[in-house]
Design a protein around this motif. Structure first.
Motif, PDB file in Angstrom:
ATOM      1  N   GLU A 150       0.845  -1.183   0.000  1.00 37.10           N
ATOM      2  CA  GLU A 150       0.000   0.000   0.000  1.00 37.10           C
ATOM      3  C   GLU A 150       0.886   1.239   0.000  1.00 37.10           C
ATOM      4  O   GLU A 150       1.915   1.276   0.678  1.00 37.10           O
ATOM      5  CB  GLU A 150      -0.926  -0.001   1.217  1.00 37.10           C
ATOM      6  N   THR A 151       0.475   2.243  -0.748  1.00 36.45           N
ATOM      7  CA  THR A 151       1.244   3.482  -0.857  1.00 36.45           C
ATOM      8  C   THR A 151       0.358   4.647  -0.420  1.00 36.45           C
ATOM      9  O   THR A 151      -0.370   5.218  -1.241  1.00 36.45           O
ATOM     10  CB  THR A 151       1.750   3.689  -2.298  1.00 36.45           C
ATOM     11  N   PRO A 152       0.400   5.009   0.864  1.00 43.15           N
ATOM     12  CA  PRO A 152      -0.492   6.051   1.363  1.00 43.15           C
ATOM     13  C   PRO A 152      -0.229   7.433   0.783  1.00 43.15           C
ATOM     14  O   PRO A 152      -1.133   8.272   0.764  1.00 43.15           O
ATOM     15  CB  PRO A 152      -0.245   6.024   2.876  1.00 43.15           C
TER      16      PRO A 152
ATOM     17  N   ASP B 269      -6.041   7.726  -2.726  1.00 44.53           N
ATOM     18  CA  ASP B 269      -7.263   7.829  -3.536  1.00 44.53           C
ATOM     19  C   ASP B 269      -7.475   9.242  -4.094  1.00 44.53           C
ATOM     20  O   ASP B 269      -8.564   9.559  -4.580  1.00 44.53           O
ATOM     21  CB  ASP B 269      -8.489   7.390  -2.729  1.00 44.53           C
ATOM     22  N   PHE B 270      -6.445  10.090  -4.017  1.00 37.63           N
ATOM     23  CA  PHE B 270      -6.477  11.454  -4.560  1.00 37.63           C
ATOM     24  C   PHE B 270      -7.534  12.343  -3.894  1.00 37.63           C
ATOM     25  O   PHE B 270      -7.949  13.343  -4.460  1.00 37.63           O
ATOM     26  CB  PHE B 270      -6.709  11.438  -6.081  1.00 37.63           C
ATOM     27  N   SER B 271      -7.951  11.978  -2.688  1.00 38.79           N
ATOM     28  CA  SER B 271      -8.900  12.826  -1.968  1.00 38.79           C
ATOM     29  C   SER B 271      -8.199  13.977  -1.258  1.00 38.79           C
ATOM     30  O   SER B 271      -8.846  14.925  -0.816  1.00 38.79           O
ATOM     31  CB  SER B 271      -9.688  11.991  -0.954  1.00 38.79           C
ATOM     32  N   ASP B 272      -6.888  13.912  -1.144  1.00 44.03           N
ATOM     33  CA  ASP B 272      -6.089  14.967  -0.519  1.00 44.03           C
ATOM     34  C   ASP B 272      -4.900  15.250  -1.438  1.00 44.03           C
ATOM     35  O   ASP B 272      -3.960  14.460  -1.512  1.00 44.03           O
ATOM     36  CB  ASP B 272      -5.616  14.507   0.865  1.00 44.03           C
ATOM     37  N   VAL B 273      -4.962  16.363  -2.159  1.00 45.82           N
ATOM     38  CA  VAL B 273      -3.937  16.704  -3.143  1.00 45.82           C
ATOM     39  C   VAL B 273      -3.461  18.129  -2.906  1.00 45.82           C
ATOM     40  O   VAL B 273      -4.266  19.068  -2.899  1.00 45.82           O
ATOM     41  CB  VAL B 273      -4.464  16.585  -4.587  1.00 45.82           C
TER      42      VAL B 273
ATOM     43  N   SER C 151       9.347   2.808   4.263  1.00 49.08           N
ATOM     44  CA  SER C 151      10.315   1.725   4.063  1.00 49.08           C
ATOM     45  C   SER C 151      10.708   1.527   2.611  1.00 49.08           C
ATOM     46  O   SER C 151      11.779   0.983   2.325  1.00 49.08           O
ATOM     47  CB  SER C 151       9.746   0.411   4.599  1.00 49.08           C
ATOM     48  N   ASP C 152       9.836   1.931   1.670  1.00 48.94           N
ATOM     49  CA  ASP C 152      10.082   1.696   0.255  1.00 48.94           C
ATOM     50  C   ASP C 152       9.715   2.933  -0.558  1.00 48.94           C
ATOM     51  O   ASP C 152       8.735   3.627  -0.252  1.00 48.94           O
ATOM     52  CB  ASP C 152       9.238   0.525  -0.260  1.00 48.94           C
ATOM     53  N   LEU C 153      10.503   3.175  -1.602  1.00 49.98           N
ATOM     54  CA  LEU C 153      10.196   4.204  -2.589  1.00 49.98           C
ATOM     55  C   LEU C 153      10.052   3.511  -3.934  1.00 49.98           C
ATOM     56  O   LEU C 153      10.942   2.769  -4.355  1.00 49.98           O
ATOM     57  CB  LEU C 153      11.314   5.244  -2.663  1.00 49.98           C
TER      58      LEU C 153
ATOM     59  N   GLU D 274       4.549   2.837   3.678  1.00 49.58           N
ATOM     60  CA  GLU D 274       4.756   3.122   5.100  1.00 49.58           C
ATOM     61  C   GLU D 274       5.625   2.056   5.753  1.00 49.58           C
ATOM     62  O   GLU D 274       5.464   0.857   5.497  1.00 49.58           O
ATOM     63  CB  GLU D 274       3.418   3.206   5.832  1.00 49.58           C
ATOM     64  N   GLY D 275       6.561   2.492   6.598  1.00 46.90           N
ATOM     65  CA  GLY D 275       7.449   1.578   7.308  1.00 46.90           C
ATOM     66  C   GLY D 275       7.082   1.470   8.771  1.00 46.90           C
ATOM     67  O   GLY D 275       6.060   1.999   9.226  1.00 46.90           O
TER      68      GLY D 275
END
Length: 236
Positions: A45-47, A70-74, A117-119, A204-205
């Motif tokens: 998952e990529t928040p 979900d593009f609700s906060d841009v 943790s990941d990009l 997220e890590g």
């Protein structure tokens, strides 16, 4: 005896820096993912993501942004992209705030996540002959020799599932700064929206404080032992 005390006091911070540096710069290159199915199969998952794309001119579309899943906060800014021109960018995270800068245009977002943790650097091109490239990458000052690059070579265009490449960087911990260079190139009509874009997706890590490595523990043990020995000598 005072000279020994001074030497030890000066060496302690230097040893601390030497021990901490490998942890601060540690990360792994997990390789490339070709297409959206490969990314989906990764099961992460990529928040949040930082993104650059070409919007519709004059429409107020977001072109440099930080957005949630979900593009609700841009949070976004406009940008005038030039065909084939290279732009330097940076994405930094200090433990609470993401700051994304492209050629002097900046967006930022305070997030609830304390560690990533990941990009996953995703390049996308959906019109024939167009390409997106992200190169000259450095993470915390350490060079990443690989790039993320996708060019649509299908004569009829590239659909969603077959229009992207991901460069996967894993084992990231704590605050970070990613820098690089991006290039959008297109043939014919200027693309719009996500038909030509790149994103830096963040996974997220866990705890942002890494567990000391065995070498670090050994170094700390030597420091403590040296300090104890000095104390015994002074008490004689």
């Amino acid at each position: 005896m005072k000279h020994h005390v001074l030497a030890l006091s000066l060496s302690l911070p230097l040893m601390g820096v030497a021990l901490a540096a490998p942890q601060a710069n540690a990360f792994s290159i997990a390789g490339h993912l070709d297409g959206e199915q490969a990314f989906k199969d990764l099961g992460v998952e990529t928040p949040w993501a930082a993104e650059s794309r070409i919007g519709i001119e004059g429409a107020g579309d977001y072109e440099i942004d930080i957005h949630n899943s979900d593009f609700s906060d841009v949070t976004h800014q406009q940008f005038s992209w030039v065909n084939g021109q290279a732009y330097d960018f940076s994405l930094s995270f200090d433990g609470s705030e993401l700051i994304y800068n492209v050629a002097g245009v900046t967006v930022s977002k305070t997030v609830t996540q304390s560690n990533f943790s990941d990009l996953l650097i995703r390049t996308t091109a959906r019109q024939t002959g167009n390409s997106a490239e992200v190169r000259n990458l450095f993470l915390n000052g350490v060079e990443i020799s690989q790039t993320s690059f996708f060019q649509c070579q299908d004569a009829s265009g590239c659909d969603f599932w077959n229009s992207s490449q991901y460069l996967h960087i894993s084992d990231v911990s704590g605050p970070f700064t990613l820098t690089g260079t991006s290039i959008f190139s297109w043939e014919g009509k200027r693309p719009t929206r996500s038909n030509l874009a790149y994103q830096i997706k963040l996974v997220e890590g866990g705890d942002s404080q890494p567990v000391p490595e065995p070498a670090s523990l050994l170094g700390l043990g030597l420091i403590v032992a040296g300090a104890s020995q000095l104390k015994r000598r002074r008490s004689r």
